[in-house]
Design an enzyme around this catalytic site. Sequence first.
Site, short mmCIF file in Angstrom:
data_model
loop_
_atom_site.label_atom_id
_atom_site.label_comp_id
_atom_site.label_asym_id
_atom_site.label_seq_id
_atom_site.Cartn_x
_atom_site.Cartn_y
_atom_site.Cartn_z
N LEU A 68 1.08 -1.01 -0.08
CA LEU A 68 -0.15 -0.22 -0.34
C LEU A 68 0.61 0.86 -0.15
CD1 LEU A 68 -2.39 -0.93 3.12
CD2 LEU A 68 -3.20 -1.29 -0.09
N ASP A 69 0.34 2.29 -0.64
CA ASP A 69 1.12 3.30 -0.12
C ASP A 69 1.28 4.26 0.95
OD1 ASP A 69 0.68 3.75 -3.15
OD2 ASP A 69 -0.68 5.12 -3.20
N LYS A 70 2.00 4.20 0.65
CA LYS A 70 2.46 5.24 2.19
C LYS A 70 1.54 5.65 3.66
CE LYS A 70 5.41 9.24 3.77
NZ LYS A 70 4.38 9.64 4.25
N THR A 72 -1.53 5.42 2.93
CA THR A 72 -2.46 4.52 3.00
C THR A 72 -2.54 3.53 3.82
OG1 THR A 72 -3.16 4.27 0.41
CG2 THR A 72 -4.50 2.77 1.29
N ARG A 169 -5.79 6.71 -6.19
CA ARG A 169 -5.40 8.57 -6.70
C ARG A 169 -5.42 9.33 -7.66
NH1 ARG A 169 -0.29 8.49 -1.67
NH2 ARG A 169 -0.57 10.67 -2.09
#
Length: 222
Positions: A68-70, A72, A169
Site C-alpha cells: 500500500l502507499d505510505k 494509505t 488517487r
Amino acid sequence: MADLPDADPIYHPPLDPYLTCHHQDADLLVFNKPSGLLSVPGRHPALSDSLLTRVQKEFPQALIVHRLDKDTSGVVLMSRNRRAHAFVAAQFEARTTKKSYVAEVWGRVAEAEGMIDLPLAIDPDHKPRHRVDLEHGKPAQTRWQVIGYGENRTRLRLFPQTGRTHQLRVHLQALGHVILGDEFYAEGEALAAADRLLLHAEELGFRHPNGSEVTFTAPTPF
C-alpha cells in the site's frame, strides 16, 4: 508503493500502534497498516522503518505479497514461506483477488456508481506522482460506488480491477473528486480538509494456500 523519493529523509512513521496483526497461521500473516508507514523500506537509511521491517523482527521469514502507499492504511498480506508466497502472489498477478477500499473525496459525486478506465504512467516531471497517459500509460480500471455524503464531500467504496501505483488517487483526481488530504494530488481546501490521506484498504479476499476462500477486513479509521 513507497511515496517518498529514496533520497528524501523527511519521514516520521507512527509508533502507536507499532504493529497490528489481524491474523496469523502457518502460511500467512495479515496486518492493518497505519497511514504514514511505508510498506517496505526505502534505500535511504532514514526510510528503513516500514511495515515489513517491523514484521520481520517477529517473523524473520515473512515476505510481503503486495503493498500500500505510505499514506494509505489498511489490510496488508504477508506470507510465512515461499510456497504460500507463490500461491497467493499468483492470484494478485492474475487479478483474481477481491479488493475494496473506502475513500472520502472532495465535492458531491452526482452519480451513484461508475467505472473509471484510464491508463496510467509515471509523471516524469513530478516523480513519484503518476498521471493519466492515454498514449503510453498502462491499462487501469477502478469501479466505484457512493456510500454516503458529508459537507462538500462524498464517501466512496472503490474496487480496483488493476493494481497500478497511485491508481485510486489519480483516477479520482481525473473524475474531478480528489481524495481528501492527498498531498500529491489535492490542493487548497481539499488538501486541508483532512490531516491524512482518507484512503483505506478495507477488505481483501483470495484463496488461501489450504484451498479455502478467505476474506480479511480492517475497520475504516475515518
